[in-house]
Design a protein around this motif. Structure first.
Motif, PDB file in Angstrom:
ATOM      1  N   ASP A  55       0.816  -1.219   0.000  1.00  0.00           N
ATOM      2  CA  ASP A  55       0.000   0.000   0.000  1.00  0.00           C
ATOM      3  C   ASP A  55       0.846   1.262   0.000  1.00  0.00           C
ATOM      4  OD1 ASP A  55      -2.309  -1.456  -0.003  1.00  0.00           O
ATOM      5  OD2 ASP A  55      -2.582  -1.403   2.184  1.00  0.00           O
ATOM      6  N   ARG A  56       2.136   1.155   0.283  1.00  0.00           N
ATOM      7  CA  ARG A  56       3.006   2.339   0.352  1.00  0.00           C
ATOM      8  C   ARG A  56       3.851   2.509  -0.915  1.00  0.00           C
ATOM      9  NH1 ARG A  56       6.430   2.113   5.648  1.00  0.00           N
ATOM     10  NH2 ARG A  56       6.931   4.212   4.945  1.00  0.00           N
ATOM     11  N   ARG A  57       3.475   1.837  -1.986  1.00  0.00           N
ATOM     12  CA  ARG A  57       4.269   1.958  -3.206  1.00  0.00           C
ATOM     13  C   ARG A  57       4.312   3.396  -3.719  1.00  0.00           C
ATOM     14  NH1 ARG A  57       1.833  -2.772  -6.883  1.00  0.00           N
ATOM     15  NH2 ARG A  57      -0.043  -1.943  -5.879  1.00  0.00           N
ATOM     16  N   ARG A  58       3.196   4.104  -3.598  1.00  0.00           N
ATOM     17  CA  ARG A  58       3.176   5.504  -4.047  1.00  0.00           C
ATOM     18  C   ARG A  58       4.111   6.356  -3.188  1.00  0.00           C
ATOM     19  NH1 ARG A  58      -3.065   7.153  -5.654  1.00  0.00           N
ATOM     20  NH2 ARG A  58      -3.305   5.623  -7.346  1.00  0.00           N
ATOM     21  N   ASP A  59       4.150   6.072  -1.875  1.00  0.00           N
ATOM     22  CA  ASP A  59       5.065   6.825  -1.009  1.00  0.00           C
ATOM     23  C   ASP A  59       6.512   6.596  -1.426  1.00  0.00           C
ATOM     24  OD1 ASP A  59       2.835   7.579   0.371  1.00  0.00           O
ATOM     25  OD2 ASP A  59       3.058   6.065   1.948  1.00  0.00           O
ATOM     26  N   PHE A  60       6.827   5.353  -1.740  1.00  0.00           N
ATOM     27  CA  PHE A  60       8.187   5.051  -2.171  1.00  0.00           C
ATOM     28  C   PHE A  60       8.516   5.736  -3.505  1.00  0.00           C
ATOM     29  CE2 PHE A  60       7.535   0.775   0.137  1.00  0.00           C
ATOM     30  CZ  PHE A  60       7.782   1.380   1.359  1.00  0.00           C
ATOM     31  N   ALA A  61       7.509   5.792  -4.387  1.00  0.00           N
ATOM     32  CA  ALA A  61       7.734   6.455  -5.681  1.00  0.00           C
ATOM     33  C   ALA A  61       8.007   7.946  -5.491  1.00  0.00           C
ATOM     34  CB  ALA A  61       6.518   6.255  -6.586  1.00  0.00           C
ATOM     35  N   VAL A  62       7.283   8.575  -4.540  1.00  0.00           N
ATOM     36  CA  VAL A  62       7.508   9.995  -4.268  1.00  0.00           C
ATOM     37  C   VAL A  62       8.915  10.213  -3.719  1.00  0.00           C
ATOM     38  CG1 VAL A  62       6.781  11.927  -2.806  1.00  0.00           C
ATOM     39  CG2 VAL A  62       5.066  10.491  -3.909  1.00  0.00           C
ATOM     40  N   LEU A  63       9.360   9.291  -2.827  1.00  0.00           N
ATOM     41  CA  LEU A  63      10.718   9.405  -2.282  1.00  0.00           C
ATOM     42  C   LEU A  63      11.764   9.276  -3.391  1.00  0.00           C
ATOM     43  CD1 LEU A  63      10.394   7.284   1.000  1.00  0.00           C
ATOM     44  CD2 LEU A  63      10.643   9.768   0.832  1.00  0.00           C
ATOM     45  N   ARG A  64      11.532   8.388  -4.332  1.00  0.00           N
ATOM     46  CA  ARG A  64      12.482   8.234  -5.433  1.00  0.00           C
ATOM     47  C   ARG A  64      12.518   9.484  -6.307  1.00  0.00           C
ATOM     48  NH1 ARG A  64      14.035   3.177  -6.973  1.00  0.00           N
ATOM     49  NH2 ARG A  64      15.442   4.390  -8.336  1.00  0.00           N
ATOM     50  N   LEU A  65      11.320  10.061  -6.528  1.00  0.00           N
ATOM     51  CA  LEU A  65      11.267  11.288  -7.333  1.00  0.00           C
ATOM     52  C   LEU A  65      11.926  12.459  -6.607  1.00  0.00           C
ATOM     53  CD1 LEU A  65       7.631  11.052  -8.753  1.00  0.00           C
ATOM     54  CD2 LEU A  65       9.770  10.700 -10.006  1.00  0.00           C
ATOM     55  N   ALA A  66      11.933  12.390  -5.265  1.00  0.00           N
ATOM     56  CA  ALA A  66      12.558  13.460  -4.495  1.00  0.00           C
ATOM     57  C   ALA A  66      14.072  13.338  -4.461  1.00  0.00           C
ATOM     58  CB  ALA A  66      12.011  13.453  -3.068  1.00  0.00           C
ATOM     59  N   GLY A  67      14.613  12.268  -4.988  1.00  0.00           N
ATOM     60  CA  GLY A  67      16.058  12.152  -5.098  1.00  0.00           C
ATOM     61  C   GLY A  67      16.672  11.025  -4.306  1.00  0.00           C
TER      62      GLY A  67
END
Length: 243
Positions: free
Chosen positions: A175-187
Protein backbone atom coordinates in the motif's frame (compact mmCIF):
# COMPACT_ATOMS: atom_id res chain seq x y z
CA UNK A 1 7.16 -38.11 62.19
CA UNK A 2 5.28 -39.13 59.07
CA UNK A 3 1.98 -38.36 57.44
CA UNK A 4 0.08 -40.81 55.29
CA UNK A 5 -2.51 -39.37 52.93
CA UNK A 6 -5.36 -41.54 51.69
CA UNK A 7 -8.36 -40.12 49.91
CA UNK A 8 -11.82 -40.90 51.26
CA UNK A 9 -15.20 -39.83 49.96
CA UNK A 10 -17.48 -38.05 52.37
CA UNK A 11 -20.92 -36.50 52.35
CA UNK A 12 -21.56 -33.37 54.36
CA UNK A 13 -25.11 -33.17 55.62
CA UNK A 14 -27.18 -31.24 58.06
CA UNK A 15 -29.25 -32.53 60.93
CA UNK A 16 -32.18 -33.64 58.78
CA UNK A 17 -30.95 -35.13 55.50
CA UNK A 18 -27.66 -36.11 53.91
CA UNK A 19 -26.22 -34.25 50.96
CA UNK A 20 -26.14 -36.00 47.58
CA UNK A 21 -22.77 -34.72 46.35
CA UNK A 22 -19.67 -36.37 47.86
CA UNK A 23 -16.42 -34.52 48.33
CA UNK A 24 -12.84 -35.73 48.73
CA UNK A 25 -11.02 -35.72 52.04
CA UNK A 26 -7.46 -36.56 53.04
CA UNK A 27 -6.88 -38.76 56.08
CA UNK A 28 -3.94 -37.54 58.16
CA UNK A 29 -2.28 -40.36 60.08
CA UNK A 30 0.48 -38.56 61.93
CA UNK A 31 1.51 -35.13 63.08
CA UNK A 32 0.09 -32.61 60.62
CA UNK A 33 2.21 -29.79 62.06
CA UNK A 34 5.50 -31.50 61.09
CA UNK A 35 4.29 -32.93 57.77
CA UNK A 36 2.89 -29.78 56.19
CA UNK A 37 3.13 -26.08 56.85
CA UNK A 38 -0.46 -24.94 56.51
CA UNK A 39 -1.34 -21.27 57.08
CA UNK A 40 -3.86 -21.51 59.90
CA UNK A 41 -6.70 -19.00 59.88
CA UNK A 42 -8.42 -20.41 62.98
CA UNK A 43 -7.24 -23.14 65.31
CA UNK A 44 -3.98 -25.10 65.31
CA UNK A 45 -2.66 -28.02 63.28
CA UNK A 46 -1.60 -29.66 66.54
CA UNK A 47 -5.30 -30.07 67.46
CA UNK A 48 -6.04 -32.42 64.54
CA UNK A 49 -6.34 -35.67 66.50
CA UNK A 50 -9.19 -37.77 67.80
CA UNK A 51 -12.66 -37.02 66.47
CA UNK A 52 -11.63 -33.88 64.61
CA UNK A 53 -11.25 -32.53 61.11
CA UNK A 54 -9.69 -29.55 59.37
CA UNK A 55 -11.19 -27.60 56.49
CA UNK A 56 -10.03 -24.95 54.07
CA UNK A 57 -11.37 -21.44 54.23
CA UNK A 58 -13.34 -21.99 51.01
CA UNK A 59 -14.93 -25.17 52.34
CA UNK A 60 -15.75 -23.64 55.73
CA UNK A 61 -17.24 -20.55 54.11
CA UNK A 62 -19.29 -22.61 51.67
CA UNK A 63 -20.83 -24.78 54.40
CA UNK A 64 -21.01 -22.11 57.08
CA UNK A 65 -18.63 -24.01 59.39
CA UNK A 66 -16.89 -22.25 62.27
CA UNK A 67 -14.07 -23.38 64.53
CA UNK A 68 -15.41 -25.77 67.18
CA UNK A 69 -18.54 -26.74 65.22
CA UNK A 70 -19.61 -30.37 65.12
CA UNK A 71 -19.70 -31.46 61.49
CA UNK A 72 -21.61 -34.58 60.42
CA UNK A 73 -19.78 -36.60 57.79
CA UNK A 74 -20.51 -39.83 55.96
CA UNK A 75 -17.27 -41.73 55.53
CA UNK A 76 -16.31 -43.95 52.61
CA UNK A 77 -17.91 -47.07 54.11
CA UNK A 78 -21.20 -45.26 54.71
CA UNK A 79 -20.67 -44.65 58.41
CA UNK A 80 -22.00 -41.31 59.64
CA UNK A 81 -19.86 -39.62 62.27
CA UNK A 82 -19.75 -36.24 63.99
CA UNK A 83 -16.36 -34.52 64.07
CA UNK A 84 -15.24 -31.27 65.64
CA UNK A 85 -13.73 -28.62 63.36
CA UNK A 86 -10.28 -28.10 64.90
CA UNK A 87 -8.51 -26.12 62.17
CA UNK A 88 -9.46 -23.76 59.37
CA UNK A 89 -6.56 -23.23 56.99
CA UNK A 90 -6.09 -21.11 53.90
CA UNK A 91 -7.05 -23.02 50.76
CA UNK A 92 -3.97 -24.71 49.26
CA UNK A 93 -3.19 -25.73 45.70
CA UNK A 94 -3.18 -29.50 45.17
CA UNK A 95 -4.53 -30.34 48.63
CA UNK A 96 -8.00 -31.63 49.48
CA UNK A 97 -10.09 -29.05 51.26
CA UNK A 98 -11.03 -31.38 54.12
CA UNK A 99 -8.52 -33.21 56.33
CA UNK A 100 -9.57 -35.97 58.73
CA UNK A 101 -7.52 -37.21 61.65
CA UNK A 102 -6.32 -40.80 61.45
CA UNK A 103 -8.24 -41.71 64.61
CA UNK A 104 -11.50 -40.40 63.16
CA UNK A 105 -11.17 -42.52 60.00
CA UNK A 106 -9.65 -45.62 61.60
CA UNK A 107 -11.54 -48.75 60.64
CA UNK A 108 -13.57 -47.00 57.93
CA UNK A 109 -11.15 -47.19 55.02
CA UNK A 110 -10.98 -50.99 54.69
CA UNK A 111 -7.46 -51.89 53.56
CA UNK A 112 -6.73 -48.59 51.82
CA UNK A 113 -3.05 -47.78 51.56
CA UNK A 114 -1.60 -44.26 51.88
CA UNK A 115 -1.45 -42.41 48.57
CA UNK A 116 1.45 -40.30 49.86
CA UNK A 117 3.78 -40.27 52.84
CA UNK A 118 5.42 -37.04 54.04
CA UNK A 119 8.51 -37.32 56.22
CA UNK A 120 10.52 -34.85 58.25
CA UNK A 121 14.29 -34.30 57.83
CA UNK A 122 16.82 -37.10 57.32
CA UNK A 123 14.46 -40.08 56.93
CA UNK A 124 16.80 -42.25 54.81
CA UNK A 125 18.62 -43.86 57.76
CA UNK A 126 15.40 -44.86 59.47
CA UNK A 127 13.98 -46.35 56.26
CA UNK A 128 17.15 -48.23 55.45
CA UNK A 129 17.34 -46.93 51.90
CA UNK A 130 18.14 -43.98 49.71
CA UNK A 131 15.58 -41.28 48.98
CA UNK A 132 15.68 -38.79 46.15
CA UNK A 133 16.58 -35.30 47.29
CA UNK A 134 13.80 -32.97 46.16
CA UNK A 135 16.33 -30.15 45.86
CA UNK A 136 18.37 -32.18 43.34
CA UNK A 137 16.02 -34.76 41.82
CA UNK A 138 18.13 -35.49 38.74
CA UNK A 139 16.70 -36.00 35.23
CA UNK A 140 12.93 -35.72 35.11
CA UNK A 141 11.30 -37.69 32.28
CA UNK A 142 8.07 -35.78 32.87
CA UNK A 143 9.80 -32.51 31.96
CA UNK A 144 10.73 -33.91 28.55
CA UNK A 145 7.15 -34.92 27.78
CA UNK A 146 5.89 -31.58 29.09
CA UNK A 147 8.22 -29.81 26.66
CA UNK A 148 6.92 -31.96 23.80
CA UNK A 149 3.32 -31.19 24.74
CA UNK A 150 4.06 -27.46 25.01
CA UNK A 151 5.77 -27.45 21.62
CA UNK A 152 2.86 -29.33 20.06
CA UNK A 153 0.36 -26.83 21.43
CA UNK A 154 2.32 -23.62 20.82
CA UNK A 155 4.00 -24.63 17.55
CA UNK A 156 0.95 -24.26 15.27
CA UNK A 157 -0.11 -21.08 17.09
CA UNK A 158 3.30 -19.50 16.54
CA UNK A 159 3.30 -20.61 12.89
CA UNK A 160 -0.11 -19.03 12.25
CA UNK A 161 1.01 -15.86 14.05
CA UNK A 162 4.11 -15.69 11.83
CA UNK A 163 1.99 -16.10 8.70
CA UNK A 164 -0.35 -13.34 9.87
CA UNK A 165 2.56 -10.98 10.61
CA UNK A 166 4.21 -11.60 7.24
CA UNK A 167 0.89 -11.15 5.45
CA UNK A 168 0.23 -7.86 7.26
CA UNK A 169 3.70 -6.50 6.48
CA UNK A 170 3.43 -7.46 2.80
CA UNK A 171 0.04 -5.77 2.51
CA UNK A 172 1.18 -2.61 4.30
CA UNK A 173 4.33 -2.38 2.18
CA UNK A 174 2.32 -2.84 -1.01
CA UNK A 175 0.00 0.00 0.00
CA UNK A 176 3.01 2.34 0.35
CA UNK A 177 4.27 1.96 -3.21
CA UNK A 178 3.18 5.50 -4.05
CA UNK A 179 5.07 6.82 -1.01
CA UNK A 180 8.19 5.05 -2.17
CA UNK A 181 7.73 6.46 -5.68
CA UNK A 182 7.51 9.99 -4.27
CA UNK A 183 10.72 9.40 -2.28
CA UNK A 184 12.48 8.23 -5.43
CA UNK A 185 11.27 11.29 -7.33
CA UNK A 186 12.56 13.46 -4.49
CA UNK A 187 16.06 12.15 -5.10
CA UNK A 188 16.49 9.15 -2.78
CA UNK A 189 18.07 6.05 -4.21
CA UNK A 190 16.68 2.51 -3.95
CA UNK A 191 19.18 1.53 -1.26
CA UNK A 192 18.05 4.41 0.99
CA UNK A 193 14.39 3.43 0.64
CA UNK A 194 15.25 -0.19 1.48
CA UNK A 195 17.19 0.89 4.57
CA UNK A 196 14.29 3.08 5.69
CA UNK A 197 11.81 0.19 5.40
CA UNK A 198 14.21 -2.13 7.22
CA UNK A 199 14.68 0.41 10.05
CA UNK A 200 10.93 0.84 10.41
CA UNK A 201 10.51 -2.94 10.63
CA UNK A 202 13.19 -3.21 13.31
CA UNK A 203 11.61 -0.41 15.37
CA UNK A 204 8.15 -2.00 15.12
CA UNK A 205 9.44 -5.45 16.12
CA UNK A 206 11.50 -4.05 19.01
CA UNK A 207 8.55 -2.03 20.32
CA UNK A 208 6.24 -5.03 20.09
CA UNK A 209 8.79 -7.29 21.81
CA UNK A 210 9.25 -4.84 24.69
CA UNK A 211 5.50 -4.42 25.16
CA UNK A 212 4.99 -8.20 25.05
CA UNK A 213 7.79 -8.71 27.57
CA UNK A 214 6.27 -6.11 29.88
CA UNK A 215 2.82 -7.74 29.70
CA UNK A 216 4.30 -11.22 30.24
CA UNK A 217 6.43 -10.07 33.18
CA UNK A 218 3.47 -8.40 34.89
CA UNK A 219 1.27 -11.44 34.31
CA UNK A 220 3.89 -13.86 35.60
CA UNK A 221 4.66 -11.67 38.60
CA UNK A 222 0.98 -11.47 39.50
CA UNK A 223 0.60 -15.25 39.15
CA UNK A 224 3.64 -16.07 41.30
CA UNK A 225 2.62 -13.49 43.89
CA UNK A 226 -0.85 -15.05 44.08
CA UNK A 227 0.62 -18.53 44.48
CA UNK A 228 3.16 -17.45 47.10
CA UNK A 229 0.88 -15.31 49.25
CA UNK A 230 -2.55 -16.91 48.80
CA UNK A 231 -2.16 -20.51 47.71
CA UNK A 232 1.29 -21.65 48.88
CA UNK A 233 1.64 -19.40 51.92
CA UNK A 234 4.17 -20.83 54.36
CA UNK A 235 5.60 -23.23 51.77
CA UNK A 236 8.44 -23.02 49.26
CA UNK A 237 8.17 -19.87 47.12
CA UNK A 238 7.65 -20.13 43.37
CA UNK A 239 10.46 -18.31 41.53
CA UNK A 240 9.66 -15.77 38.83
CA UNK A 241 10.92 -17.20 35.53
CA UNK A 242 10.59 -15.89 31.99
CA UNK A 243 11.71 -18.70 29.65
Amino acid sequence: TGLGAATAAFDDHGEDSPASVPSAATVVDGDLATAWTLPAVDGSAADLHGATLAASTDQARGHGWKLGDQVNLRLADGTVTSLRLALVYRTQLGLDEVLLSGEAAAGHLADARPAAVHLDAEPADRLGGTLTDARDPGPDPGAHYAWIATTTILGPALLYALIAIVNTMVMSTADRRRDFAVLRLAGTVRRQVTWMVALEAVLVVATAALLALAVTALTQYGTTALLDHRVLAGQAAVPLRLP
